[in-house]
Design a protein around this motif. Sequence first.
Motif, PDB file in Angstrom:
ATOM      1  N   ALA A  35      21.210-119.052 -41.580  1.00 25.00           N
ATOM      2  CA  ALA A  35      22.134-120.093 -41.125  1.00 25.00           C
ATOM      3  C   ALA A  35      22.742-119.731 -39.771  1.00 25.00           C
ATOM      4  N   ARG A  36      23.105-118.476 -39.613  1.00 25.87           N
ATOM      5  CA  ARG A  36      23.694-118.015 -38.339  1.00 25.87           C
ATOM      6  C   ARG A  36      22.687-118.140 -37.203  1.00 25.87           C
ATOM      7  N   LEU A  37      21.435-117.772 -37.457  1.00 22.71           N
ATOM      8  CA  LEU A  37      20.388-117.903 -36.444  1.00 22.71           C
ATOM      9  C   LEU A  37      20.195-119.365 -36.045  1.00 22.71           C
ATOM     10  N   ALA A  38      20.187-120.253 -37.029  1.00 22.49           N
ATOM     11  CA  ALA A  38      20.028-121.681 -36.756  1.00 22.49           C
ATOM     12  C   ALA A  38      21.208-122.213 -35.936  1.00 22.49           C
ATOM     13  N   GLU A  39      22.421-121.789 -36.287  1.00 21.33           N
ATOM     14  CA  GLU A  39      23.626-122.201 -35.542  1.00 21.33           C
ATOM     15  C   GLU A  39      23.516-121.870 -34.067  1.00 21.33           C
ATOM     16  N   GLU A  40      23.036-120.674 -33.780  1.00 20.15           N
ATOM     17  CA  GLU A  40      22.951-120.183 -32.407  1.00 20.15           C
ATOM     18  C   GLU A  40      21.642-120.597 -31.713  1.00 20.15           C
ATOM     19  N   GLY A  41      20.715-121.221 -32.450  1.00 23.27           N
ATOM     20  CA  GLY A  41      19.430-121.609 -31.868  1.00 23.27           C
ATOM     21  C   GLY A  41      18.553-120.410 -31.556  1.00 23.27           C
ATOM     22  N   LEU A  42      18.664-119.357 -32.367  1.00 26.14           N
ATOM     23  CA  LEU A  42      17.949-118.097 -32.095  1.00 26.14           C
ATOM     24  C   LEU A  42      16.865-117.786 -33.126  1.00 26.14           C
ATOM     25  N   SER A  43      16.510-118.737 -33.964  1.00 26.15           N
ATOM     26  CA  SER A  43      15.554-118.494 -35.051  1.00 26.15           C
ATOM     27  C   SER A  43      14.186-118.015 -34.575  1.00 26.15           C
ATOM     28  N   GLU A  44      13.770-118.433 -33.389  1.00 23.37           N
ATOM     29  CA  GLU A  44      12.440-118.065 -32.898  1.00 23.37           C
ATOM     30  C   GLU A  44      12.436-116.797 -32.051  1.00 23.37           C
ATOM     31  N   HIS A  45      13.595-116.218 -31.818  1.00 17.06           N
ATOM     32  CA  HIS A  45      13.659-114.939 -31.106  1.00 17.06           C
ATOM     33  C   HIS A  45      13.421-113.805 -32.101  1.00 17.06           C
ATOM     34  N   THR A  46      13.073-112.644 -31.579  1.00 14.62           N
ATOM     35  CA  THR A  46      12.915-111.468 -32.426  1.00 14.62           C
ATOM     36  C   THR A  46      14.272-111.143 -33.044  1.00 14.62           C
ATOM     37  N   HIS A  47      14.302-111.019 -34.377  1.00 16.97           N
ATOM     38  CA  HIS A  47      15.559-110.720 -35.046  1.00 16.97           C
ATOM     39  C   HIS A  47      15.323-109.906 -36.311  1.00 16.97           C
ATOM     40  N   ARG A  48      16.422-109.300 -36.774  1.00 21.68           N
ATOM     41  CA  ARG A  48      16.385-108.544 -38.026  1.00 21.68           C
ATOM     42  C   ARG A  48      17.767-108.582 -38.659  1.00 21.68           C
ATOM     43  N   CYS A  49      17.758-108.527 -39.962  1.00 21.67           N
ATOM     44  CA  CYS A  49      18.996-108.395 -40.722  1.00 21.67           C
ATOM     45  C   CYS A  49      18.794-107.219 -41.664  1.00 21.67           C
TER      46      CYS A  49
END
Length: 61
Positions: A35-49
């Motif tokens: 949800a946080r990634l979607a809020e910031e528009g960062l879902s398609e960037h490299t990420h990890r939790c």
Amino acid sequence: MKTYVLTVFTKTGEKLLDESFTAENNDEAKKIGEARLAEEGLSEHTHRCVSPEAKMILFHR
């Protein structure tokens, strides 16, 4: 409650987001992270939790 860390990077390694949040369990943390990634528009960037036990619960490259 456990503390999880969500980090998002550019292709060059620059951090776009680096924050922690609390959740009851890994499933809840995954939903919060997505949800946080979607809020910031960062879902398609490299990420990890990562969980407090250093288990990667969300990853995109």
